[in-house]
Motif scaffolding. Structure first.
Motif, short mmCIF file in Angstrom:
data_model
loop_
_atom_site.label_atom_id
_atom_site.label_comp_id
_atom_site.label_asym_id
_atom_site.label_seq_id
_atom_site.Cartn_x
_atom_site.Cartn_y
_atom_site.Cartn_z
N MET A 1 -5.76 -6.19 2.58
CA MET A 1 -5.11 -5.04 1.97
C MET A 1 -6.04 -3.84 1.90
O MET A 1 -5.68 -2.73 2.25
CB MET A 1 -4.67 -5.44 0.56
N ARG B 1 0.87 -1.18 0.00
CA ARG B 1 0.00 0.00 0.00
C ARG B 1 0.90 1.23 0.00
O ARG B 1 1.35 1.67 1.06
CB ARG B 1 -0.86 -0.01 1.26
N ILE C 1 -4.60 -7.51 -6.56
CA ILE C 1 -4.16 -6.11 -6.65
C ILE C 1 -5.18 -5.33 -7.46
O ILE C 1 -5.63 -4.25 -7.07
CB ILE C 1 -2.79 -6.03 -7.36
N CYS D 1 -2.70 0.45 -4.55
CA CYS D 1 -2.05 -0.80 -4.23
C CYS D 1 -1.10 -1.11 -5.37
O CYS D 1 -1.47 -1.00 -6.54
CB CYS D 1 -3.12 -1.89 -4.10
#
Lengths: 430, 286
Positions: A274, A185, A289, A299
């Motif tokens: 995430m 990140r 992602i 990301c």
């Protein structure tokens, strides 16, 4: 009509029996020419059951199959362990196995899959070199681990021995593959990340994660440990007991120090970790992602100087398939390699095994962005139409050749697999 | 008309359907598991053999010890909180709520969360407890903390919290059931004899509720000992339990090892239940 659809699975066997009988009669009468007509009529009644990991088991593919080929494809998505389990132990539960090459190495010996005749695969010659000779370009070096070509061929139909050349009998028809690395990140890390060592950097204490699929997790761990300079492996894909012990010891120490926020097992878990900011650096897969980014959260699939950990998947045919169903399966595989799916998957960040056919199903800009590593000229969208990148964006890691050329190792199964799994359990229990 | 069946034969015949079902669906599978636990395996297959390697590794490995200690820790904590909460709720329902319809209504209220699946109830804690979750953001905006509490999620705390949430009702139901059977005149008698409220609780109600507590405890203990999914999700895969080890072994196709782990777990749980049954003779009390 709907009623009939519901009945398809139930009646399928009987339809097939009927089909087989008719075909037999036709053949017996010497009316060989009649076969394709019968087949063309009956193929609509075929249902092929496919299972695999969430990465390529997409309902859009099933819908398109129905549209283009006329038969029904049923998809089941499972995690990697369950996929291996089903391929090895439940041969009757599937017709097509969408598995990874390391799983193939593991389960081929169980005899539940049948080798495919490459002469029936129309685009065989166009399949990327990685899956045939092992070399992406003639100069490429073959990376460590279970490289796909090493388990991609067997010596003949029914053989359990992998062949070391293009024997004409393929175990899996390669479909997708990718080079994996760490996902980060950037908005929360705020500095450049260039090495696998960062996963264990105390700066990210309590904010790191690794995947809990032993065969893959150990490879990510090895990439980290080697980058730290703690161990230089003979072959990361086939470690010795001492190498395994030392690798796991380093990770146990990190875990006890609170380095990890979580260990994830399924693709969705990695997205949630995430996207929610629970984790800022972790093992990740490319479409995860894409999924995080399409929520508007920054990301990055960070290229690292030590190279990528790569994997490849393919479609395998159940040993139970024969006759009409087998023909339908070949038909499906030829369709799979003909480009539509490749284009779809490449727009998610994977690579198709036959890149050139996918090109027809992508815009020039998409091809430039995803494959050639060029800056996007306009908006880059996901296959479902969400905007992913604005003009000017460049893919993390660059072009196909830059990324796939920098593979350090492939996902694999080791000779010391049993020992490795036990040590991995120690890591989880620590 | 004389060919009546002897009473002995009747008993045998009456018992045989149950014996057959239990034999086929309980005893036989367990025997198969025991058998497989001595088999050998490789990456993709397991095959008949008679090896003790599965047990040798299991019984000597430090992982097994750690895993059992961890599982016991979860079990004891969860049992303690479930008993406390379960007893309190049942006590309130049985002795403080006056009318029967009200008791039933409130009791049904307790069961409403159980209309949704276990997994959903468990997973809904994750966004609540997360680093940027509702709990942390509320505490931060209320000025109670400046940094989010990391231990709320993906920790042993989260595991125990989810377990207690999932299993408390299993304690409430049997305890409530036994409490409803307590003769109210016993409590009046105790009060007449000068007992304080606390003395009535410890000398009358708790002893008479023992069978319910024990049945609830058996539920809670066996559920926690056998769980794998709650531990995995709530600890973020960082904590382990015996069930999780078994599930991992099955996932990796190590069926004989999983069978051996299952046999050891079964024996452990049976020993625990035997000990618990020593404290209360459930059959007599019911």
């Amino acid at each position: 009509m709907t009623k009939e659809n519901n009945k398809v699975t139930v009646s399928r066997r009987s339809v097939l029996k009927g089909a087989a009988a008719t075909t037999g009669a036709a053949l017996g009468a010497g009316a060989l020419g009649g076969f394709p007509t019968i087949w063309a009529q009956n193929i609509k009644n075929v249902t092929l059951r496919q299972f695999g990991t969430g990465v390529s088991n997409l309902n859009d593919v099933a819908t398109k199959v129905k549209e283009d080929l006329g038969f029904t494809l049923k998809m089941t998505a499972l995690d990697s362990d369950s996929v291996a389990q089903r391929a090895a132990t439940q041969p009757k539960s599937f017709d097509i196995a969408d598995i990874e090459y390391w799983i193939c190495k593991k389960v081929w010996g169980a005899g539940n899959l049948q080798a495919m005749d490459t002469s029936k695969i129309k685009n065989y010659d166009k399949i990327a070199g990685t899956f045939r000779s092992g070399k992406l370009t003639p100069e490429s070096e073959i990376a460590q681990g279970t490289a796909p070509h090493t388990v991609g061929f067997v010596e003949g139909p029914g053989s359990k021995k992998f062949a070391d050349n293009e024997s004409g009998w393929m175990t899996l028809i390669p479909t997708i593959y990718n080079a994996d690395t760490l996902g980060i990140r950037p908005d929360l890390i705020k500095r450049p990340i260039t090495s696998w060592t960062e996963l264990l950097n105390p700066e990210f204490k309590g904010k790191a994660s690794i995947l809990d699929i032993p065969s893959i997790g150990i490879m990510d761990a090895a990439m980290v440990v080697e980058a730290m300079g703690e161990i230089t492996y003979g072959d990361k894909g086939n470690m010795t007991k001492e190498e395994i012990d030392k690798t796991i010891a380093i990770f146990i120490e990190a875990k006890k120090a609170g380095q990890f926020r979580a260990f994830w097992k399924t693709f969705d878990e990695s997205i949630n970790l995430m996207a929610s900011g629970e984790v800022v650096i972790q093992s990740m897969w490319s479409p995860a992602i894409t999924a995080v980014r399409s929520k508007g959260i920054p990301c990055v699939y960070q290229p690292l100087k030590e190279g990528y950990r790569s994997w490849g998947g393919g479609l395998g045919l159940s040993a139970n398939l024969s006759g009409l169903e087998l023909e339908a399966a070949y038909e499906y595989i030829n369709w799979y390699l003909s480009g539509w799916v490749g284009g779809y998957l490449m727009r998610q960040g994977y690579y198709s095994a036959v890149p050139e056919t996918s090109k027809k199903f992508m815009t020039e800009d998409e091809w430039g962005y995803w494959f050639e590593g060029k800056a996007a000229k306009g908006e880059i969208k996901t296959p479902t139409g969400k905007v992913l990148e604005k003009a000017g964006a460049v893919r993390d890691g660059g072009s196909f050749y830059e990324r796939m050329g920098a593979v350090a190792c492939w996902n694999s199964v080791m000779d010391e697999n049993k020992h490795m799994v036990r040590k991995w359990n120690e890591l989880i229990a620590a | 008309m004389n060919n009546t069946i002897s009473p002995e034969k009747t008993s045998w015949m009456l018992v045989s359907p149950l014996a057959f079902i239990l034999g086929l669906f309980l005893v036989l599978p367990i025997l198969i598991i025991i058998m497989v636990s001595f088999w050998d395996y490789n990456e993709y297959n397991f095959f008949p053999a008679f090896i003790s390697e599965n047990y040798d590794y299991l019984l000597t490995s430090k992982v097994t010890l750690d895993t059992y200690l961890k599982t016991f820790k979860f079990m004891i904590l969860v049992w303690f909180f479930c008993t406390f909460i379960g007893f309190t709720v049942a006590y309130f329902l049985a002795f403080h709520v006056r009318t029967l319809p009200m008791q039933i209504a409130l009791f049904l209220l307790c069961t409403i969360p159980f209309w949704t699946s276990n997994i959903i109830r468990m997973i809904s804690w994750i966004p609540f407890l997360g680093r940027n979750g509702i709990a942390n953001s509320t505490l931060i905006s209320a000025g109670i903390i400046d940094q989010p509490l990391e231990w709320l999620l993906f920790s042993d705390f989260a595991v125990v919290l989810a377990f207690v949430h999932l299993f408390s009702l299993f304690m409430v139901v049997p305890v409530f059931n036994t409490m409803m059977r307590i003769d109210k005149s016993l409590i009046e008698a105790a009060r007449d004899a000068g007992a304080s409220g606390f003395q009535i609780l410890t000398n009358v109600i708790i002893p008479l509720s023992k069978p319910g507590i024990m049945i609830g405890s058996i539920f809670v203990v066996t559920l926690v000992m056998g769980d794998f999914i709650t531990v995995r999700f709530m600890s973020g895969g960082q904590s382990t339990s015996v069930g999780r080890v078994i599930s991992n072994e099955i996932g990796l196709l190590q069926y004989p090892a999983a069978a051996a782990s299952a046999v050891v777990l079964l024996i452990t749980v049976l020993i625990m239940i035997t000990i618990m049954m020593r404290f209360v003779d459930i059959r007599k009390e019911l």
